[in-house]
Design a protein around this motif. Structure first.
Motif, short mmCIF file in Angstrom:
data_model
loop_
_atom_site.label_atom_id
_atom_site.label_comp_id
_atom_site.label_asym_id
_atom_site.label_seq_id
_atom_site.Cartn_x
_atom_site.Cartn_y
_atom_site.Cartn_z
N GLY A 7 -1.81 -9.25 -4.95
CA GLY A 7 -3.08 -9.88 -4.83
C GLY A 7 -3.91 -9.34 -5.84
O GLY A 7 -4.99 -8.98 -5.64
N ALA A 8 -3.62 -9.06 -7.11
CA ALA A 8 -3.88 -8.20 -8.08
C ALA A 8 -5.56 -8.69 -8.54
O ALA A 8 -6.09 -8.07 -9.25
N ASN A 9 -5.68 -10.14 -8.26
CA ASN A 9 -6.98 -10.81 -8.69
C ASN A 9 -7.96 -10.43 -7.56
O ASN A 9 -9.21 -10.85 -8.02
N SER A 82 -4.02 -10.16 1.30
CA SER A 82 -4.27 -10.59 2.84
C SER A 82 -5.39 -11.46 2.84
O SER A 82 -6.39 -11.31 2.14
N PRO A 83 -5.56 -12.30 3.68
CA PRO A 83 -6.78 -13.20 3.78
C PRO A 83 -7.96 -12.61 4.47
O PRO A 83 -7.73 -11.87 5.55
N PHE A 84 -9.15 -12.44 3.46
CA PHE A 84 -10.23 -11.95 3.91
C PHE A 84 -11.34 -12.92 3.50
O PHE A 84 -12.11 -12.95 2.91
N THR A 122 -2.92 -1.73 2.35
CA THR A 122 -4.59 -1.76 2.53
C THR A 122 -4.74 -2.27 3.62
O THR A 122 -4.57 -3.46 3.95
N SER A 123 -4.88 -1.37 4.75
CA SER A 123 -5.23 -2.11 6.29
C SER A 123 -6.89 -2.21 6.18
O SER A 123 -7.41 -2.54 5.21
N SER A 124 -7.51 -2.01 7.19
CA SER A 124 -8.83 -2.00 7.61
C SER A 124 -9.51 -1.26 8.48
O SER A 124 -8.62 -1.00 9.53
N LYS A 163 -10.56 -12.88 14.19
CA LYS A 163 -9.18 -13.52 13.87
C LYS A 163 -8.60 -12.50 12.66
O LYS A 163 -7.42 -12.11 12.77
N TYR A 164 -9.58 -11.91 11.81
CA TYR A 164 -9.28 -11.22 10.49
C TYR A 164 -8.83 -9.83 11.25
O TYR A 164 -8.04 -9.27 10.86
N ARG A 165 -9.73 -9.33 12.09
CA ARG A 165 -9.26 -8.09 12.66
C ARG A 165 -8.28 -8.19 13.30
O ARG A 165 -7.16 -6.93 13.29
N PRO A 196 -13.95 0.80 5.51
CA PRO A 196 -14.82 -0.18 6.37
C PRO A 196 -15.32 -1.18 5.28
O PRO A 196 -14.64 -1.63 4.59
N PHE A 197 -16.59 -1.63 5.37
CA PHE A 197 -17.00 -2.69 4.38
C PHE A 197 -17.09 -1.99 3.01
O PHE A 197 -17.67 -1.01 2.98
N VAL A 198 -16.54 -2.77 2.18
CA VAL A 198 -16.35 -2.38 0.93
C VAL A 198 -17.58 -2.86 0.13
O VAL A 198 -17.60 -4.30 0.16
#
Ligand code: NDP
Length: 341
Positions: A7-9, A82-84, A122-124, A163-165, A196-198
């Motif tokens: 997901g380099a972009n 990953s979809p965000f 990269t989790s969250s 859903k994202y979480r 957290p929020f980036v």
């Protein structure tokens, strides 16, 4: 050494790629279509890294063996794809790419990447918690069980981030399960980064105006520069955040620091009230967006920080000096200004 970045972009990933290249690594980046790679080739070509960056297309990360080619010959992997985005409707739109993408990368590494020493996922903090009713300090021992409960109780779209979480929680759990199962027979260690929020400067391709910013920066723009609400409720709303460059740096340190092996690590620059971002904006001289002078908000307003993180583990294992709000907002607004927004 060569590092694969999936997901380099993306907003975070392009900073991961940049720091890797600046530190002398070769990088192979995956994107979903050739067109999405063109900007990367051009951006890093201009910075003088043309011969160190290779772009490969992995069209569908949910397919069996999707990463079999991409992992070949690399020494480390940074899996960020990953979809965000909040527009996806079904739970499976999030969970399938998150879980299958994650497990797929690990499987491909076992089969086709004998030299891999580290795999960073990269989790969250969305896998750590959902916003709690009481002010809470979370740590790496916490897991988000509330988002699934929210969906069960209130339906899948009641909270747009549930859903994202859930997808981040399931993907991270799947990664740890896979790692525990194969630990004895593999040559690599897993590291998981939970931001957290980036916020912070976007250097990725932005195809339109501010509405086409990535999901975490969009509200940052709307509230601080655009027409977003500046009510007392909003100004006293809190959360935690980390600068995108510190997030990327944590991904680099995660492949370099011996002691990070096998660890889940929260990287967090601190907590905020939205008011504090207005306060920070009002300290910038000269202000980079003369057509949108910063609102004052309600200086002096106080409210508890509802979501905080214990960052002792990251401090010990990675030792990042986190960017301040003033640094982050200044550098972010400078990019907005360069776009003429
Ligand atoms: P972006 O939307 O900028 O980047 C997401 C990346 O993942 C893009 O390369 C995107 O590809 C790819 N992707 C999205 N959906 C899919 C899919 N279904 N199949 C394959 N690839 C897909 O977001 P961020 O940079 O913010 O997010 C990167 C990672 O960081 C994610 O794992 C996210 O969960 C995590 N994260 C982000 C936080 C934040 O506040 N920004 C906080 C905590 C974690 P494409 O461009 O083709 O859609």
């Amino acid at each position: 050494a060569k590092v694969l970045v999936t997901g380099a972009n993306g907003y975070i990933a392009i900073w991961v790629v940049r720091l890797l290249l600046e530190q002398g690594y070769s990088v192979r980046g995956t994107v979903r279509s050739a067109g999405k790679g063109e900007y990367l080739t051009e951006y890093f070509g201009k910075l003088g890294f043309g011969d160190k960056l290779e772009i490969v297309v992995v069209e569908d990360i949910t397919k069996e063996g999707a990463f079999d080619q991409a992992v070949q010959g690399v020494d480390a992997i940074e899996h960020t794809a990953s979809p965000f985005i909040t527009s996806l409707v079904n739970l499976s739109d999030f969970v399938d790419p998150a879980v299958r993408g994650t497990v797929g990368v690990l499987q491909s590494a076992i089969k086709h990447a004998p030299n891999v020493k580290r795999i960073v996922i990269t989790s969250s903090c969305g896998a750590v918690m959902a916003p709690p009713p009481q002010p809470t300090i979370f740590s790496e021992t916490d897991w988000n069980t509330s988002s699934q409960m929210d969906i069960d109780k209130n339906g899948v779209n009641a909270d747009p981030l549930s859903k994202y979480r859930v997808s981040k929680t399931l993907a991270e759990k799947a990664a740890w399960e896979f790692y525990e199962k194969h630990k004895g027979s593999i040559g690599w260690e897993l590291v998981v980064i939970n931001p957290p929020f980036v916020f912070g400067p976007p250097i990725q391709e932005i195809t339109g105006g501010p509405e086409s910013l990535n999901t975490s920066l969009k509200p940052f723009y709307d509230i601080l520069v655009g027409d977003g609400p500046k009510t007392e409720k909003l100004l006293s709303t809190s959360n935690s955040w980390v600068d995108v460059r510190d997030t990327a740096l944590s991904h680099i340190l995660a492949i370099q620091k011996e002691a990070a092996a096998g660890e889940r690590i929260i990287v967090c620059g601190g907590a905020y009230l939205w008011q504090e971002w207005f306060d920070a904006a009002n300290t910038i001289q000269p202000y980079p967006l003369p057509n949108h002078p910063p609102a004052k908000g309600m200086p002096g307003i106080t409210a508890p920080y509802v979501i905080q993180y214990n960052t002792a583990k990251a401090d010990k294992l990675l030792g990042i000096r986190y960017k301040t709000k003033a640094e982050t907002i200044r550098d972010t607004l400078e990019i907005f200004a360069a776009k003429g927004w």
